[in-house]
Structures are given as structure tokens and as C-alpha cells.
Design a protein around this motif. Structure first.
Motif, mmCIF file in Angstrom:
data_model
loop_
_atom_site.group_PDB
_atom_site.id
_atom_site.type_symbol
_atom_site.label_atom_id
_atom_site.label_comp_id
_atom_site.label_asym_id
_atom_site.label_seq_id
_atom_site.Cartn_x
_atom_site.Cartn_y
_atom_site.Cartn_z
ATOM 1 N N MET A 1 0.840 -1.191 0.000
ATOM 2 C CA MET A 1 0.000 0.000 0.000
ATOM 3 C C MET A 1 0.886 1.257 0.000
ATOM 4 O O MET A 1 1.804 1.378 0.809
ATOM 5 C CB MET A 1 -0.912 0.008 1.238
ATOM 6 C CG MET A 1 -1.858 1.190 1.287
ATOM 7 S SD MET A 1 -2.819 1.246 2.822
ATOM 8 C CE MET A 1 -3.697 -0.308 2.683
ATOM 9 N N LYS A 2 0.603 2.179 -0.913
ATOM 10 C CA LYS A 2 1.392 3.398 -0.995
ATOM 11 C C LYS A 2 1.130 4.283 0.222
ATOM 12 O O LYS A 2 -0.018 4.453 0.629
ATOM 13 C CB LYS A 2 1.055 4.156 -2.274
ATOM 14 C CG LYS A 2 1.433 3.426 -3.556
ATOM 15 C CD LYS A 2 1.034 4.231 -4.786
ATOM 16 C CE LYS A 2 1.442 3.497 -6.060
ATOM 17 N NZ LYS A 2 1.033 4.236 -7.278
ATOM 18 N N PRO A 3 2.185 4.864 0.785
ATOM 19 C CA PRO A 3 1.968 5.751 1.934
ATOM 20 C C PRO A 3 1.390 7.092 1.500
ATOM 21 O O PRO A 3 1.617 7.559 0.383
ATOM 22 C CB PRO A 3 3.372 5.921 2.511
ATOM 23 C CG PRO A 3 4.275 5.772 1.331
ATOM 24 C CD PRO A 3 3.621 4.740 0.454
ATOM 25 N N ASN A 4 0.633 7.703 2.384
ATOM 26 C CA ASN A 4 0.168 9.064 2.175
ATOM 27 C C ASN A 4 1.247 10.028 2.662
ATOM 28 O O ASN A 4 2.136 9.656 3.427
ATOM 29 C CB ASN A 4 -1.130 9.305 2.950
ATOM 30 C CG ASN A 4 -2.195 8.285 2.616
ATOM 31 O OD1 ASN A 4 -2.566 8.118 1.455
ATOM 32 N ND2 ASN A 4 -2.684 7.577 3.627
ATOM 33 N N VAL A 5 1.156 11.279 2.221
ATOM 34 C CA VAL A 5 2.118 12.302 2.620
ATOM 35 C C VAL A 5 1.372 13.539 3.106
ATOM 36 O O VAL A 5 0.493 14.052 2.400
ATOM 37 C CB VAL A 5 3.049 12.699 1.456
ATOM 38 C CG1 VAL A 5 4.021 13.797 1.904
ATOM 39 C CG2 VAL A 5 3.809 11.493 0.930
ATOM 40 N N ILE A 6 1.702 13.982 4.299
ATOM 41 C CA ILE A 6 1.237 15.268 4.817
ATOM 42 C C ILE A 6 2.467 16.134 5.047
ATOM 43 O O ILE A 6 3.391 15.747 5.759
ATOM 44 C CB ILE A 6 0.437 15.117 6.122
ATOM 45 C CG1 ILE A 6 -0.874 14.392 5.869
ATOM 46 C CG2 ILE A 6 0.188 16.482 6.763
ATOM 47 C CD1 ILE A 6 -1.874 15.179 5.043
ATOM 48 N N PHE A 7 2.462 17.309 4.438
ATOM 49 C CA PHE A 7 3.590 18.235 4.514
ATOM 50 C C PHE A 7 3.085 19.521 5.155
ATOM 51 O O PHE A 7 2.237 20.214 4.594
ATOM 52 C CB PHE A 7 4.119 18.489 3.105
ATOM 53 C CG PHE A 7 5.255 19.481 3.018
ATOM 54 C CD1 PHE A 7 6.571 19.050 3.117
ATOM 55 C CD2 PHE A 7 5.015 20.828 2.801
ATOM 56 C CE1 PHE A 7 7.628 19.956 3.013
ATOM 57 C CE2 PHE A 7 6.055 21.744 2.690
ATOM 58 C CZ PHE A 7 7.362 21.307 2.803
ATOM 59 N N ILE A 8 3.600 19.837 6.336
ATOM 60 C CA ILE A 8 3.178 21.012 7.092
ATOM 61 C C ILE A 8 4.297 22.043 7.084
ATOM 62 O O ILE A 8 5.418 21.750 7.508
ATOM 63 C CB ILE A 8 2.822 20.664 8.549
ATOM 64 C CG1 ILE A 8 1.854 19.481 8.614
ATOM 65 C CG2 ILE A 8 2.266 21.888 9.266
ATOM 66 C CD1 ILE A 8 0.472 19.772 8.145
ATOM 67 N N TYR A 9 3.974 23.247 6.646
ATOM 68 C CA TYR A 9 4.979 24.278 6.423
ATOM 69 C C TYR A 9 4.545 25.577 7.111
ATOM 70 O O TYR A 9 3.887 26.413 6.514
ATOM 71 C CB TYR A 9 5.141 24.440 4.914
ATOM 72 C CG TYR A 9 5.840 25.665 4.375
ATOM 73 C CD1 TYR A 9 6.613 26.513 5.153
ATOM 74 C CD2 TYR A 9 5.728 25.959 3.020
ATOM 75 C CE1 TYR A 9 7.230 27.624 4.612
ATOM 76 C CE2 TYR A 9 6.346 27.066 2.463
ATOM 77 C CZ TYR A 9 7.089 27.900 3.268
ATOM 78 O OH TYR A 9 7.696 28.999 2.725
ATOM 79 N N PRO A 10 4.890 25.750 8.400
ATOM 80 C CA PRO A 10 4.676 27.050 9.031
ATOM 81 C C PRO A 10 5.748 28.025 8.551
ATOM 82 O O PRO A 10 6.934 27.697 8.541
ATOM 83 C CB PRO A 10 4.822 26.765 10.534
ATOM 84 C CG PRO A 10 4.936 25.266 10.653
ATOM 85 C CD PRO A 10 5.444 24.773 9.342
ATOM 86 N N ASP A 11 5.353 29.196 8.165
ATOM 87 C CA ASP A 11 6.253 30.164 7.553
ATOM 88 C C ASP A 11 7.063 30.901 8.629
ATOM 89 O O ASP A 11 6.506 31.447 9.575
ATOM 90 C CB ASP A 11 5.411 31.170 6.751
ATOM 91 C CG ASP A 11 6.231 31.979 5.769
ATOM 92 O OD1 ASP A 11 7.455 32.084 5.952
ATOM 93 O OD2 ASP A 11 5.634 32.514 4.813
ATOM 94 N N GLN A 12 8.377 30.900 8.470
ATOM 95 C CA GLN A 12 9.291 31.680 9.308
ATOM 96 C C GLN A 12 9.378 31.156 10.755
ATOM 97 O O GLN A 12 9.433 31.912 11.703
ATOM 98 C CB GLN A 12 8.883 33.157 9.286
ATOM 99 C CG GLN A 12 10.015 34.105 9.664
ATOM 100 C CD GLN A 12 9.838 35.504 9.099
ATOM 101 O OE1 GLN A 12 9.526 35.682 7.930
ATOM 102 N NE2 GLN A 12 10.040 36.505 9.912
ATOM 103 N N LEU A 13 9.433 29.855 10.921
ATOM 104 C CA LEU A 13 9.511 29.231 12.243
ATOM 105 C C LEU A 13 10.953 28.855 12.567
ATOM 106 O O LEU A 13 11.555 28.017 11.887
ATOM 107 C CB LEU A 13 8.613 27.988 12.288
ATOM 108 C CG LEU A 13 8.655 27.140 13.550
ATOM 109 C CD1 LEU A 13 8.295 27.957 14.784
ATOM 110 C CD2 LEU A 13 7.739 25.929 13.415
ATOM 111 N N ARG A 14 11.506 29.454 13.607
ATOM 112 C CA ARG A 14 12.867 29.149 14.050
ATOM 113 C C ARG A 14 12.963 27.727 14.589
ATOM 114 O O ARG A 14 12.002 27.177 15.124
ATOM 115 C CB ARG A 14 13.279 30.101 15.176
ATOM 116 C CG ARG A 14 13.570 31.495 14.800
ATOM 117 C CD ARG A 14 13.710 32.369 16.039
ATOM 118 N NE ARG A 14 14.789 31.941 16.924
ATOM 119 C CZ ARG A 14 15.880 32.651 17.197
ATOM 120 N NH1 ARG A 14 16.049 33.838 16.619
ATOM 121 N NH2 ARG A 14 16.792 32.209 18.032
#
Length: 462
Positions: A1-14
Motif C-alpha cells: 500500500m502506498k503511503p500518504n504524505v502530509i507536509f506542514i509548512y509554518p512560515d518563518q519558524l525558528r
């Protein structure tokens, strides 16, 4: 089964904006849990600490000087050989981007034309800008603007969860990518509860913040932390949704930022500079039953170019040979990869002064910078002249610039040669620069007029 992908990108996070990375004030319990159950990268540095170059490289797997995204607000080339969403779609994935796109040039708060989607099936968001309260968004190819009485990251999370549900109905693996504008300024644009949660008195500043900046920095960081906790809460909602659908265990979950924020260090705010406060970013990857719990990775990685081949590799999709980045798959599964690159490149590409004067500073620079960082040093040249050298074996605060210390002259000669070789290998050049403003570029005052017009005709959605 192919894995799903969740990509979370908060902008300008140190990097140090997370409690799992040592922050003693903010509580990022949901991100911490992902780190505890997956991999937490301690030395992820972005090679071009600016928004559009990072986004363009995630889409293409190429350095900005190759994909043409030399600075902010320009459109991404549409003639490149591959784009991550297209590659995923070709393997049967349903794909969507939620939030600010910032890869089509053009006007703020406008719909993104489909030719700039990089192959995404869906794009629910807008071109560029940061207006978290009373914000606008567009649904795919519909020119109708929409608005909500919810705070922007809250309804963006719901858009992502709705996309997940529709992918499940279609019985397709999915890649959902979401860009939260937070904690990018304006940091005061948030609900009163989070805005007032932290007081300036709680903020302990590093010694790199000068006295005349401390008061401003403490207030800024207090609001910045409030935004970070909002992002963490939304990530918790997404994780809960995946678990309720019984698909979390088959999902690659990535949390990363494009760059950090100087937060007053050396009297500076924002980004687009070589200091670690701007370049060091959080990178956390969870993939249950594949990545061991509490995997700590201290090798140098560059999310700007390394994430794209990593996503493909984890999904057992062939990585195009022309991509600049390295897959981190072996590192994730085994904790180390001895064949991995041992440095992170650094570049700022010239935008001439007459263009900088029109565009919103301080993100643009009328001069070029190139450099590299290793575990032991950070070396930077400005316009092909040695400019900064920090010796991490002596101190890690980047307080002592050793470039004029005669004791380091032999090393500087060596580093100049190494940088020249890196640039040749990467086919980079000091001569690259933008010569024109982005097409349909808007100043902030012009954008506000457009926003008011679009908001007045927007359709309200709960």
C-alpha cells in the motif's frame, strides 16, 4: 500500500521555537509527539533563507539558481523537467496545496493561475500576502474570492481535512501540503487569547540581542510564541483526523519551515541572512513502523533541496537524477548516512538596488552572497570577497567574526578555494541577478486596495 504524505509548512519558524528543540516557554505538545514518535533533525539549515526560493526548490528539487527563483515575488519557471506534484500524480496520488502559494508572481490575494500549480490537482489558497484575520482564499480555478469568520489557519486545516476525506472516497493515496502563514509577521494579527498568552517578561533573550533592541524583541517574541502554539494546535487536529480515519500509521508526516527569524539578534528581525537564527529550521518526520521512536539526527541537511527526493524515495518513486538534493531515507531508517553531503550551501542572489527600492525590504539585497557551513565553520563571501567566518569549535553564537583575524588567513585561503569548487560543481555564478521587477508587482499600498475590493465581493463560508 502506498503511503500518504502530509507536509506542514509554518512560515518563518525558528528551530528553537519548539519545546522539543529546547524552548522553555512555548508548549508545542503535538509537534513534540511527532518528534518523539519519529525523527527530529538537529542540524537542518536552509541554503537560501527566504520564502520563494524555498518553495520553488521544494517543488523542483533544484537550487534556486537552477529553477530561476532568485528572490521573492517572481513566478516559477513552467518549463522545468519535473515538479514534485506531477511526479506524485503520475504514481496515482491525489495532490493538493492549501494556503499561500507565492510561486506565480503577480498580485497579492489573487487566485493562482493553473499553469503555475506545478501539477497539483487542487490549490485552495491565494497568490501571496499575510492577512490572517478576515483573510481571502480561492478554490482551484474559480475566480470567486471566499472569506470566513474563522482565523486563517483554522479553516485551512479544515480544507486539508476535507481533501483527505475526498481522497479516501476516491480510494487514492494522497499528498496534502499546507502552508500556514504563521508565525510570519504581522505577529500581532491573531486572536486576543493567544496574543496575550505570553508576556514580554517571560522572554529570555540571548546575549546576541543588543540593548536598544531588547524591548522590541521581547514583545515581538511573545506574540511570535502565541502564533507557534496556534500552529501546533492545528497540527494536533490533523493528526487526530488521520487517526480517526485509521490512516495515520500509513502516513509520512513532515513538519518543516522555510527559514527562521532573527527575532532581534544583532539588531535584526526577519530573515534572508546567513546567521543560524535565520537559516536553522525545525525538521520533523514521522512515519510509524518505519522510523524508530526518538530518532535524533545530527547530520547536516538542507530541507530546501533534500525534502523532495526524500518524499519520492520514501514513497518508492524513482528520484530524477538531475535533482540537486540527497534522499534522507537511509538517515531516517538507520539514524545516519555516511555517504551524505557534509556541508550546507548558502546563497543570496542579487536584486539590483533600483529594484530593491521598489520591493518590500529587508528581504531583498542589492549584492550577492555565497558560502557554506559545516559542523565546524560558517564561511561567507559577499560579491566574491571574504566577509564572514565563524569558528564553531570556539563558539556557536556567531559572535566572533574571524574573517580579519590573521591567525585564520590559511583557513580563509582554503575556504575560498572550497567555495569556488562548490559553486563550480553546482553550476552557480556570481553574475546571476534579476534585472526587472516581477510581472504585475504590487506595493503594499496597492495590494491593500485590491484586498478591500476583493473582500467586498467575497462569498462567506463557515
Amino acid at each position: 500500500m502506498k503511503p500518504n504524505v502530509i507536509f506542514i509548512y509554518p512560515d518563518q519558524l525558528r528551530y528553537d521555537g519548539l519545546s522539543c528543540n529546547g524552548n522553555k516557554v512555548v508548549n508545542t505538545k503535538n509537534i513534540d509527539k511527532l518528534a518523539n514518535e519519529g525523527a527530529n533533525f538537529q542540524s537542518a539549515y536552509t541554503s537560501y533563507p527566504l520564502c520563494c526560493p524555498f518553495r520553488a526548490s521544494i517543488m523542483t528539487g533544484l537550487y534556486p539558481h537552477k529553477n530561476g527563483m532568485f528572490s521573492n515575488h517572481y513566478p516559477l519557471r513552467t518549463d522545468l523537467p519535473y515538479y514534485l506534484p506531477k511526479l506524485m500524480k503520475n504514481e496515482g496520488y491525489k495532490t493538493a496545496w492549501i494556503g499561500k502559494w507565492h510561486l506565480n508572481g503577480g498580485r497579492k490575494f489573487e487566485r493562482v493561475p493553473k499553469e503555475y500549480w506545478c501539477g497539483f490537482d487542487e490549490l485552495i489558497g491565494y497568490g501571496r500576502g499575510h492577512h490572517y484575520i478576515d483573510s481571502l482564499y480561492y478554490r482551484n480555478e474559480d475566480d470567486t474570492p471566499y472569506k470566513s469568520d474563522k482565523y486563517e489557519p483554522i479553516y485551512q486545516t479544515e480544507h486539508l481535512m476535507d481533501f483527505i476525506d475526498r481522497a479516501l472516497v476516491e480510494d487514492k493515496p494522497f499528498m496534502g501540503m499546507i502552508c500556514y502563514g504563521l508565525p510570519h509577521p504581522p505577529v500581532e494579527m491573531q486572536p486576543e487569547e493567544s496574543k496575550n498568552k505570553f508576556s514580554p517578561e517571560q522572554i529570555e533573550l540571548p546575549i546576541t540581542v543588543p540593548d536598544d533592541t531588547k524591548e522590541k524583541a521581547k514583545q515581538y517574541i511573545a506574540h511570535y510564541y502565541g502564533m507557534i502554539e496556534i500552529v501546533d494546535e492545528q497540527i494536533g487536529r490533523i493528526v487526530t483526523h488521520l487517526k480517526e480515519k485509521n490512516i495515520f500509521d500509513n502516513t509520512i508526516f513532515i513538519v518543516v519551515s522555510d527559514h527562521g527569524d532573527m527575532c532581534g539578534e544583532y539588531g535584526m528581525f526577519e530573515k534572508s541572512i546567513f546567521y543560524s537564527s535565520a537559516a536553522h529550521v525545525p525538521l520533523i518526520i514521522s512515519y510509524p513502523n518505519k522510523i524508530n521512536n526518538n530518532t535524533i539526527i545530527d547530520q547536516l541537511v538542507d530541507p530546501l533541496i533534500d525534502i523532495t527526493p526524500t518524499i519520492l524515495d520514501l514513497c518508492d518513486i524513482s528520484v530524477p537524477s538531475g535533482m540537486d538534493g540527497f534522499s534522507m531515507k537511509k538517515m531516517l531508517f538507520e539514524g545516519q548516512d555516511n555517504d551524505f553531503r557534509d556541508f550546507v550551501y548558502y546563497q543570496i542572489i542579487t536584486v539590483p538596488e533600483e529594484i530593491c527600492d521598489v520591493m518590500d525590504k529587508p528581504d531583498r539585497k542589492p549584492y550577492a552572497e555565497r558560502g557554506f557551513r559545516t559542523k565546524d565553520v560558517l564561511y561567507v563571501e559577499k560579491e566574491n570577497v571574504p566577509f564572514a567566518l565563524f569558528d564553531y569549535t570556539r563558539e556557536k553564537l556567531e559572535f566572533m567574526n574571524c574573517i580579519d583575524n590573521f591567525k585564520y588567513y590559511p583557513q580563509i585561503k582554503e575556504y575560498r578555494q572550497k567555495l569556488s569548487e562548490i559553486m563550480n560543481d553546482l553550476e552557480d555564478s556570481w553574475n546571476l541577478k534579476r534585472t526587472q521587477l516581477p510581472p504585475d508587482f504590487q506595493t503594499q499600498s496597492e495590494a491593500i486596495k485590491d484586498y478591500d475590493n476583493n473582500y467586498s465581493r467575497a462569498i462567506f463560508e463557515n
